[in-house]
Design a protein around this motif. Structure first.
Motif, short mmCIF file in Angstrom:
data_model
loop_
_atom_site.label_atom_id
_atom_site.label_comp_id
_atom_site.label_asym_id
_atom_site.label_seq_id
_atom_site.Cartn_x
_atom_site.Cartn_y
_atom_site.Cartn_z
N SER A 163 0.83 -1.21 0.00
CA SER A 163 0.00 0.00 0.00
C SER A 163 0.85 1.25 0.00
O SER A 163 0.57 2.22 -0.72
N THR A 164 1.94 1.25 0.78
CA THR A 164 2.84 2.40 0.81
C THR A 164 3.53 2.59 -0.53
O THR A 164 3.62 3.71 -1.06
N LEU A 165 4.01 1.49 -1.12
CA LEU A 165 4.69 1.59 -2.41
C LEU A 165 3.75 2.05 -3.52
O LEU A 165 4.12 2.86 -4.37
N ARG A 166 2.52 1.54 -3.49
CA ARG A 166 1.56 1.96 -4.50
C ARG A 166 1.26 3.45 -4.36
O ARG A 166 1.17 4.18 -5.36
N GLU A 167 1.11 3.92 -3.14
CA GLU A 167 0.83 5.33 -2.92
C GLU A 167 1.99 6.20 -3.36
O GLU A 167 1.80 7.26 -3.98
N GLN A 168 3.21 5.77 -3.08
CA GLN A 168 4.39 6.58 -3.37
C GLN A 168 4.85 6.48 -4.82
O GLN A 168 5.35 7.45 -5.39
N LEU A 169 4.68 5.30 -5.43
CA LEU A 169 5.25 5.06 -6.76
C LEU A 169 4.20 4.99 -7.86
O LEU A 169 4.55 5.02 -9.03
N GLY A 170 2.94 4.88 -7.50
CA GLY A 170 1.86 4.92 -8.47
C GLY A 170 1.77 3.69 -9.36
O GLY A 170 2.39 2.66 -9.11
N SER A 171 0.97 3.81 -10.41
CA SER A 171 0.77 2.75 -11.39
C SER A 171 1.35 3.23 -12.72
O SER A 171 1.45 4.44 -12.95
#
Length: 234
Positions: A163-171
């Motif tokens: 969840s943190t990586l998705r928030e910080q690094l996006g899609s």
């Protein structure tokens, strides 16, 4: 054939025969397969070719970590096998990562290139023994950010960090999460684990599942149950 499921079944076997037997019981449209170091060392490229001839997309999980030129050459050899995904250790550093991305950049159909952050077998206590100034979650984010900056398409991480990586690094940056255990399954040697539904809700792109499928009495039924749980929840 491209699988419609995010599940990657880990073929954690020591020999080719049981790996092929397991693969024969599964549907290539329902999963992809992961071939790791033990099995690849025992069976070699012929196994990858056999699995692909059965219709499976293969994640070649060899976690390359060496000097830039050596890793680049290894990745070109992996790409020549036609594999779907390959990985390197992000801790190999920027020059190695950039050489890795460059090695695959000119290919017509390159495999996805992802980086290993911190092994999901490690917990905070294990990580503290490495004398890293960052906490485990901080180090995962730092390494994932480096991987993206160097041109990799994703990382291997714990679903607990997704969840943190998705928030910080996006899609569309891919998050490949081992340590996936259906509700009620044992953790085995994994530490930072989530269920398939929890992992997808957290932002995972692909779920690596091994023993809950490969050691099930009916592997195809176990895979189907996981896919069904994801379809119901999404």
């Amino acid at each position: 054939m491209s699988a419609s499921s995010p599940v990657i079944v880990a073929l954690d076997y020591a020999q080719m025969t049981p790996a092929l037997e397991l693969a024969a019981s599964l549907d290539p449209s329902a999963c992809r397969l992961k071939v790791g170091k033990e099995l690849f060392t025992a069976a070699g490229p012929v196994l990858v070719e056999r699995l692909q001839s059965m219709g499976f997309e293969v994640f070649l999980d060899l976690k390359f970590h060496d000097i830039p030129n050596t890793v680049a050459g290894a990745l070109r050899s992996a790409a020549a096998l036609g594999v779907w995904m390959v990985n390197v250790h992000v801790s190999g550093g920027r020059r190695m990562l950039e050489a890795s991305a460059e090695a695959l950049s000119g290919l017509t159909a390159p495999p996805l290139l992802i980086g290993v952050t911190v092994l999901t077998s490690m917990d905070a206590k294990d990580f503290s023994e490495l004398a890293c100034a960052n906490s485990l979650p901080e180090q995962v984010l730092r390494l994932a950010s480096l991987a993206k900056d160097c041109g990799l398409q994703g990382v291997v991480c714990s679903a607990q960090e997704a969840s943190t990586l998705r928030e910080q690094l996006g899609s569309p940056f891919a998050l490949v999460t081992p340590g996936i255990r259906p509700a009620g399954a044992t953790q085995d040697d994994q530490r930072r684990v989530l269920t398939p539904v929890e992992a997808m809700d957290a932002g995972s792109s692909y779920l690596v599942v091994g023993r809950p499928i490969t050691r099930a009495e009916d592997p195809a039924a176990a895979l189907h149950a996981i896919n069904e749980s994801l379809c119901v929840s999404r």
